[in-house]
Motif scaffolding. Sequence first.
Motif, PDB file in Angstrom:
ATOM      1  N   LEU A 153      -7.340  10.174  -0.545  1.00 13.82           N
ATOM      2  CA  LEU A 153      -5.929  10.562  -0.491  1.00 13.82           C
ATOM      3  C   LEU A 153      -5.024   9.377  -0.215  1.00 13.82           C
ATOM      4  O   LEU A 153      -3.984   9.222  -0.829  1.00 13.82           O
ATOM      5  CB  LEU A 153      -5.697  11.595   0.616  1.00 13.82           C
ATOM      6  CG  LEU A 153      -6.265  12.976   0.434  1.00 13.82           C
ATOM      7  CD1 LEU A 153      -5.920  13.837   1.644  1.00 13.82           C
ATOM      8  CD2 LEU A 153      -5.710  13.608  -0.824  1.00 13.82           C
ATOM      9  N   ARG A 154      -5.431   8.586   0.793  1.00 14.41           N
ATOM     10  CA  ARG A 154      -4.600   7.470   1.230  1.00 14.41           C
ATOM     11  C   ARG A 154      -5.388   6.647   2.230  1.00 14.41           C
ATOM     12  O   ARG A 154      -6.424   7.077   2.726  1.00 14.41           O
ATOM     13  CB  ARG A 154      -3.323   7.986   1.883  1.00 14.41           C
ATOM     14  CG  ARG A 154      -3.579   8.828   3.127  1.00 14.41           C
ATOM     15  CD  ARG A 154      -2.279   9.255   3.806  1.00 14.41           C
ATOM     16  NE  ARG A 154      -2.503  10.184   4.879  1.00 14.41           N
ATOM     17  CZ  ARG A 154      -2.944   9.873   6.093  1.00 14.41           C
ATOM     18  NH1 ARG A 154      -3.233   8.626   6.405  1.00 14.41           N
ATOM     19  NH2 ARG A 154      -3.099  10.803   7.022  1.00 14.41           N
ATOM     20  N   PRO A 155      -4.875   5.470   2.586  1.00 14.38           N
ATOM     21  CA  PRO A 155      -5.500   4.697   3.660  1.00 14.38           C
ATOM     22  C   PRO A 155      -5.253   5.373   5.017  1.00 14.38           C
ATOM     23  O   PRO A 155      -4.275   6.101   5.184  1.00 14.38           O
ATOM     24  CB  PRO A 155      -4.799   3.342   3.613  1.00 14.38           C
ATOM     25  CG  PRO A 155      -4.072   3.297   2.313  1.00 14.38           C
ATOM     26  CD  PRO A 155      -3.820   4.729   1.903  1.00 14.38           C
ATOM     27  N   VAL A 156      -6.131   5.124   5.958  1.00  8.16           N
ATOM     28  CA  VAL A 156      -5.922   5.565   7.335  1.00  8.16           C
ATOM     29  C   VAL A 156      -4.779   4.748   7.899  1.00  8.16           C
ATOM     30  O   VAL A 156      -4.746   3.521   7.751  1.00  8.16           O
ATOM     31  CB  VAL A 156      -7.206   5.379   8.169  1.00  8.16           C
ATOM     32  CG1 VAL A 156      -6.939   5.636   9.640  1.00  8.16           C
ATOM     33  CG2 VAL A 156      -8.306   6.291   7.657  1.00  8.16           C
ATOM     34  N   ARG A 157      -3.816   5.398   8.529  1.00  7.15           N
ATOM     35  CA  ARG A 157      -2.676   4.710   9.132  1.00  7.15           C
ATOM     36  C   ARG A 157      -3.083   4.059  10.447  1.00  7.15           C
ATOM     37  O   ARG A 157      -3.982   4.543  11.133  1.00  7.15           O
ATOM     38  CB  ARG A 157      -1.543   5.700   9.371  1.00  7.15           C
ATOM     39  CG  ARG A 157      -1.020   6.282   8.072  1.00  7.15           C
ATOM     40  CD  ARG A 157       0.099   7.306   8.348  1.00  7.15           C
ATOM     41  NE  ARG A 157       0.512   7.890   7.088  1.00  7.15           N
ATOM     42  CZ  ARG A 157       0.359   9.174   6.782  1.00  7.15           C
ATOM     43  NH1 ARG A 157      -0.173  10.014   7.645  1.00  7.15           N
ATOM     44  NH2 ARG A 157       0.771   9.627   5.614  1.00  7.15           N
ATOM     45  N   PRO A 158      -2.412   2.980  10.833  1.00  8.85           N
ATOM     46  CA  PRO A 158      -2.787   2.300  12.088  1.00  8.85           C
ATOM     47  C   PRO A 158      -2.821   3.230  13.296  1.00  8.85           C
ATOM     48  O   PRO A 158      -3.712   3.132  14.130  1.00  8.85           O
ATOM     49  CB  PRO A 158      -1.707   1.228  12.249  1.00  8.85           C
ATOM     50  CG  PRO A 158      -1.248   0.951  10.851  1.00  8.85           C
ATOM     51  CD  PRO A 158      -1.353   2.279  10.127  1.00  8.85           C
ATOM     52  N   GLU A 159      -1.886   4.157  13.390  1.00  6.37           N
ATOM     53  CA  GLU A 159      -1.850   5.066  14.553  1.00  6.37           C
ATOM     54  C   GLU A 159      -2.987   6.100  14.507  1.00  6.37           C
ATOM     55  O   GLU A 159      -3.229   6.778  15.506  1.00  6.37           O
ATOM     56  CB  GLU A 159      -0.494   5.773  14.664  1.00  6.37           C
ATOM     57  CG  GLU A 159      -0.191   6.733  13.545  1.00  6.37           C
ATOM     58  CD  GLU A 159       0.496   6.120  12.331  1.00  6.37           C
ATOM     59  OE1 GLU A 159       1.005   6.882  11.501  1.00  6.37           O
ATOM     60  OE2 GLU A 159       0.520   4.872  12.201  1.00  6.37           O
TER      61      GLU A 159
END
Length: 162
Positions: A153-159
Motif C-alpha cells: 500500500l505504502r511505506p511505513v511512516r516514521p511515527e
Amino acid sequence: MEFGDMHIHPLADVQTRRIGPDTRIWQFTVVLPGARIGARCNICAQVFIENDVEIGDDVTIKNGVQLWDGLRIGDGVFIGPNATFTNDLFPRSGRREGPFRSTRIEAGASIGANATILAGVTIGRDAMVAAGAVVTRDVPPATVVAGAPARPLRPVRPEERR
C-alpha cells in the motif's frame, strides 16, 4: 507460577525451559520442548508453539495464534489475535514429511488480526501486515501490505516504527 524472573500461568502447558527472563506465558497456552522464546515476551492465552520455533526478545503474540515448525520471529515483533501461519503448501492428512518451509518475521514487523501468512515467506524488518491480509509472497522491509492476496500500500511512516 513464577520460575525465576518469568511468569507461566498455572493453566499453561510449557514443556521448554529455553525461555528468556521477564517473559509471561498465559493460560491455555502450549509450548513444545524444542521451542525457544526470548526475553520480555508476552505470549497471550490459547497460543500453540511447536518445537522448531524461535522467538526473539520483546515479542507480543496475542490470543489464538499457532506457531508451526520452521517459524523464525525477530525481536520486537507484534502478532495480532488469530493470525494464521502455515508451514506446508500442500498438506495431506496422515502425511507429515519435513523439513517444513521456513517462514521469517524480521525485527519490528507487525501482523494484524486474522492475517494469514503462507509458508516460506519473509516479512521484512518494520513491515506491517494489515488485519485480514493473506501474505503469499515476501513483504519488503518498512512496507504496509493489505488485501487478499496482500499487496503493498505504502511505506511505513516514521511515527509507525517502533
